[in-house]
Scaffold this active site. Structure first.
Site, PDB file in Angstrom:
ATOM      1  N   ASP A  56     -84.855 -23.470 -35.750  1.00  0.00           N
ATOM      2  CA  ASP A  56     -85.595 -22.862 -34.635  1.00  0.00           C
ATOM      3  C   ASP A  56     -87.103 -22.799 -34.876  1.00  0.00           C
ATOM      4  O   ASP A  56     -87.541 -22.353 -35.938  1.00  0.00           O
ATOM      5  CB  ASP A  56     -85.140 -21.418 -34.411  1.00  0.00           C
ATOM      6  CG  ASP A  56     -83.654 -21.270 -34.240  1.00  0.00           C
ATOM      7  OD1 ASP A  56     -82.970 -22.290 -34.106  1.00  0.00           O
ATOM      8  OD2 ASP A  56     -83.194 -20.120 -34.240  1.00  0.00           O
ATOM      9  N   GLN A  72     -87.577 -22.029 -38.777  1.00  0.00           N
ATOM     10  CA  GLN A  72     -86.524 -21.609 -39.681  1.00  0.00           C
ATOM     11  C   GLN A  72     -86.264 -22.661 -40.755  1.00  0.00           C
ATOM     12  O   GLN A  72     -86.176 -23.862 -40.472  1.00  0.00           O
ATOM     13  CB  GLN A  72     -85.234 -21.363 -38.894  1.00  0.00           C
ATOM     14  CG  GLN A  72     -85.150 -19.983 -38.287  1.00  0.00           C
ATOM     15  CD  GLN A  72     -85.180 -18.895 -39.333  1.00  0.00           C
ATOM     16  OE1 GLN A  72     -84.248 -18.750 -40.132  1.00  0.00           O
ATOM     17  NE2 GLN A  72     -86.251 -18.111 -39.359  1.00  0.00           N
ATOM     18  N   ARG A 168     -80.802 -10.298 -32.380  1.00  0.00           N
ATOM     19  CA  ARG A 168     -81.765 -11.109 -33.129  1.00  0.00           C
ATOM     20  C   ARG A 168     -82.747 -11.842 -32.203  1.00  0.00           C
ATOM     21  O   ARG A 168     -82.628 -11.828 -30.998  1.00  0.00           O
ATOM     22  CB  ARG A 168     -81.046 -12.133 -34.001  1.00  0.00           C
ATOM     23  CG  ARG A 168     -80.102 -13.072 -33.274  1.00  0.00           C
ATOM     24  CD  ARG A 168     -79.436 -14.044 -34.265  1.00  0.00           C
ATOM     25  NE  ARG A 168     -78.434 -14.885 -33.612  1.00  0.00           N
ATOM     26  CZ  ARG A 168     -77.151 -14.541 -33.504  1.00  0.00           C
ATOM     27  NH1 ARG A 168     -76.723 -13.408 -33.988  1.00  0.00           N
ATOM     28  NH2 ARG A 168     -76.302 -15.361 -32.891  1.00  0.00           N
ATOM     29  N   GLU A 220     -79.256 -16.905 -27.513  1.00  0.00           N
ATOM     30  CA  GLU A 220     -80.170 -16.815 -28.657  1.00  0.00           C
ATOM     31  C   GLU A 220     -81.592 -17.168 -28.219  1.00  0.00           C
ATOM     32  O   GLU A 220     -81.825 -17.757 -27.174  1.00  0.00           O
ATOM     33  CB  GLU A 220     -79.728 -17.764 -29.776  1.00  0.00           C
ATOM     34  CG  GLU A 220     -78.401 -17.402 -30.407  1.00  0.00           C
ATOM     35  CD  GLU A 220     -78.119 -18.211 -31.657  1.00  0.00           C
ATOM     36  OE1 GLU A 220     -77.889 -17.620 -32.725  1.00  0.00           O
ATOM     37  OE2 GLU A 220     -78.146 -19.459 -31.569  1.00  0.00           O
ATOM     38  N   TRP A 310     -76.470 -27.129 -32.478  1.00  0.00           N
ATOM     39  CA  TRP A 310     -75.734 -26.302 -33.442  1.00  0.00           C
ATOM     40  C   TRP A 310     -74.354 -26.854 -33.769  1.00  0.00           C
ATOM     41  O   TRP A 310     -73.692 -26.358 -34.671  1.00  0.00           O
ATOM     42  CB  TRP A 310     -75.627 -24.856 -32.955  1.00  0.00           C
ATOM     43  CG  TRP A 310     -76.720 -24.011 -33.517  1.00  0.00           C
ATOM     44  CD1 TRP A 310     -77.737 -23.408 -32.838  1.00  0.00           C
ATOM     45  CD2 TRP A 310     -76.935 -23.705 -34.905  1.00  0.00           C
ATOM     46  NE1 TRP A 310     -78.579 -22.751 -33.721  1.00  0.00           N
ATOM     47  CE2 TRP A 310     -78.111 -22.914 -34.993  1.00  0.00           C
ATOM     48  CE3 TRP A 310     -76.272 -24.041 -36.086  1.00  0.00           C
ATOM     49  CZ2 TRP A 310     -78.604 -22.439 -36.204  1.00  0.00           C
ATOM     50  CZ3 TRP A 310     -76.778 -23.567 -37.297  1.00  0.00           C
ATOM     51  CH2 TRP A 310     -77.919 -22.780 -37.348  1.00  0.00           C
TER      52      TRP A 310
END
Length: 608
Positions: A56, A72, A168, A220, A310
């Site tokens: 990310d 990330q 998150r 997300e 993902w």
């Protein structure tokens, strides 16, 4: 048609103008013929990490003449800085693991008025991220030196875990009307809003998402920003964007957005709850985040995303890096023919500065296949308009060879625009669950054929394709893993004919090395890096020189065998046929005609 040789020779520096009201000169550390960022599949004008994992984008922000891109990297915040959103300089890790665990995704803001008290009355950067010990919680860190070093706030976390698993990816921004900081954070299949006066003390505002949009997986990396509709600053709407995690219904992760109103406390969706607005119709556009604090005199909302999925986040056949970012895109809202408002994405204007040359086609009628013979490449941009009266399918095939191709087109029978990587090269991949994933697939979006016109803009890199239909009304982002020498381009129609109104191709410079001198060969690529054949077995090697525009000039190659007792070799300049003679290993060496650059291919011969 004509070929324009207005090659942009930028020598050892690139002068960039028109960005945030200033001109800047960017010097790169590597010459055109260095081997930096030349590995197989390595993106040439997309951001990718030097080595290791990339996921990310985090903390995207503009501050004092610099764009900061954090991302990330195994629970750390890796960091890079750019002055033009194209050329990036890697920095040390910004946020490592600490006593509160990992530093998961989040955002960054400029604390202009020192609301935190961290900056002695001056301005500074504050990062808001998710820590993990004791459950996902929101923590902050700050930098007093323009993002070079970071300190954790000693009172972390600033928002403790409320007793839920998924809490998150905070996105924080300053809300002018209510004069407070607002955080939007992912809470399972919804988002929750918090407010604060100082980025430290937060209070609950509202929640959005129950019964709204797609709930096929966890939401997300939310983002929330306002945009003018049709460029009218008197008519602004808010865009709430969320990525959707891996799931079987969409065959991996995806993303959606909502258009509506936000009063500083609550988001109201303009559309019916069941309406699902997809952000990108390809497979590989995730966790998109927009840059904070781009100056008002610039006025753009720019974002980029992790160019992966993902389902297979770290399973790509790349080494030593894993993952890349999309090209940065400017966002806008436009009113459609039915009165609805939709999000449009277009490449940022700065990317035109990477164009090395131009090849144009005008007023061409095609029926069947039409091979482009004067332009080829693996790293290029194209833009064009195609019209038709009666045709079943039209399109363009890129990264083409006799065996492989990636297809972009429109089927008027099914009324779908599509990107098809079924025959791009890599067909299956081992996904994160250890199972086979059908990587070679076709991706479609509805497109009304009655328009009888298709406007395309495409960006091809060594392992990706990004397509923008009708100025960004539809977007497709896909990874492709195909041979390095697959550089052919072909137009085609099925079931009728079409008219190419205009079509322009542009080779693009690498953003990682200095541009080459005129006619300088910088690299040789071969379709295979290593070969395994049996005695008496034959195979063909194909070679090309870089940059792409010299390949089009018919540059010749020389082929050698280090141990002719192992294999025999016959070549015609651009390719070679090798045949196993006896068991052993050797190398084929390929050079340009002046032997200034070379490429070696390992060959192993085993018994029949």
């Amino acid at each position: 048609m004509f070929f324009s040789s207005k090659k942009i020779l930028l020598c050892l520096a690139i002068t960039l103008a028109g960005m945030v009201g200033c001109s800047q000169t960017i010097s790169l550390d590597y010459e055109a013929n260095d081997d930096y960022y030349t590995e197989r599949y390595r993106p040439q004008y997309h951001f990718s990490t030097l080595a290791g994992n990339l996921a990310d984008p985090n903390g995207l922000i503009y501050f004092k003449g610099e764009y900061h891109l954090f991302h990330q990297k195994n629970g750390h915040w890796a960091h890079a800085i750019s002055k033009d959103l194209l050329h990036w300089e890697h920095q040390p890790i910004a946020l490592e693991h600490d006593e509160l665990g990992q530093a998961l995704s989040g955002s960054a803001v400029v604390d202009w008025n020192d609301s935190t008290g961290f900056f002695d009355g001056k301005d500074g950067l504050v990062a808001i991220y998710t820590s993990t010990v004791g459950g996902e919680a929101q923590s902050i860190a700050y930098s007093k030196d323009r993002g070079r070093t970071w300190e954790r706030y000693e009172g972390n976390p600033v928002i403790k875990n409320p007793g839920i698993k998924d809490f998150r990816d905070p996105k924080v921004f300053w809300h002018d009307e209510t004069e407070k900081w607002v955080m939007v954070v992912s809470t399972d299949k919804s988002v929750t809003f918090f407010g604060s006066d100082n980025l430290i003390n937060w209070h609950y505002l509202s929640r959005f998402g129950d019964g709204q949009g797609s709930h096929v997986a966890v939401w997300e990396c939310p983002d929330l920003f306002r945009l003018a509709v049709d460029g009218d600053e008197g008519n602004e709407k808010w865009v709430l964007h969320v990525s959707i995690g891996d799931n079987n219904k969409t065959n991996g992760s995806t993303a959606q957005y909502f258009v509506g109103e936000f009063d500083g406390e609550q988001f109201i969706n303009d559309h019916s709850p069941e309406t699902v607005l997809i952000t990108d119709y390809g497979q590989d556009f995730y966790a998109a985040q927009s840059f904070s604090d781009i100056p008002k005199k610039d006025g753009r909302r720019i974002w980029l995303a992790w160019m992966a999925n993902w389902r297979y986040p770290y399973q790509s056949p790349t080494d030593p890096w894993m993952g890349a970012m999309s090209i940065p895109r400017e966002l806008s809202l436009k009113t459609m023919e039915d009165g609805s408002v939709r999000l449009f994405q277009e490449p940022i204007k700065e990317i035109k500065k990477l164009r090395a040359n131009e090849y144009s086609i005008k007023e061409l009628e095609i029926e069947g296949d039409y091979r482009i013979t004067d332009f080829s490449g693996t790293t290029f941009e194209f833009e064009g308009i195609i019209q038709w009266e009666d045709v079943e399918e039209i399109g363009i095939r890129v990264r083409q060879s006799d065996e492989e191709e990636t297809v972009v087109g429109l089927n008027t029978i099914t009324e779908t625009a599509f990107v098809d990587r079924t025959n791009s090269g890599l067909d299956r991949i081992i996904d994160r669950n250890g199972e086979f994933f059908q990587f070679g697939s076709r991706y479609e979006a509805n497109y009304p054929a009655f328009k009888k016109q298709l406007k395309l803009r495409g960006f091809i890199d060594e392992s990706s394709i990004e397509i923008f239909v009708n100025d960004g009304e539809l977007v497709f982002t896909n990874l492709i893993y195909t041979n390095s020498t697959n550089s052919g381009i072909e137009l085609y129609t099925k079931g009728g004919k079409a008219k190419v109104v205009s079509l322009n191709f542009f080779h693009l410079h690498s953003t990682w090395r200095n541009p080459p001198k005129e006619d300088e060969i910088t690299q040789i690529v071969v379709n295979e890096d290593r070969i395994h054949i049996k005695v008496e077995e034959e195979t063909t090697l194909k070679g090309q020189v870089k940059p792409d525009w010299l390949h089009g000039n018919g540059a010749q190659l020389l082929w050698f065998v280090e141990d002719p007792e192992i294999i025999e070799l016959a070549n015609d300049g651009s390719s070679a046929i090798i045949k196993g003679k006896k068991v052993g290993t050797t190398q084929v060496v390929v050079t340009d005609i002046n032997q200034t650059v070379e490429k070696k291919v390992s060959v192993r011969v085993t018994s029949k």
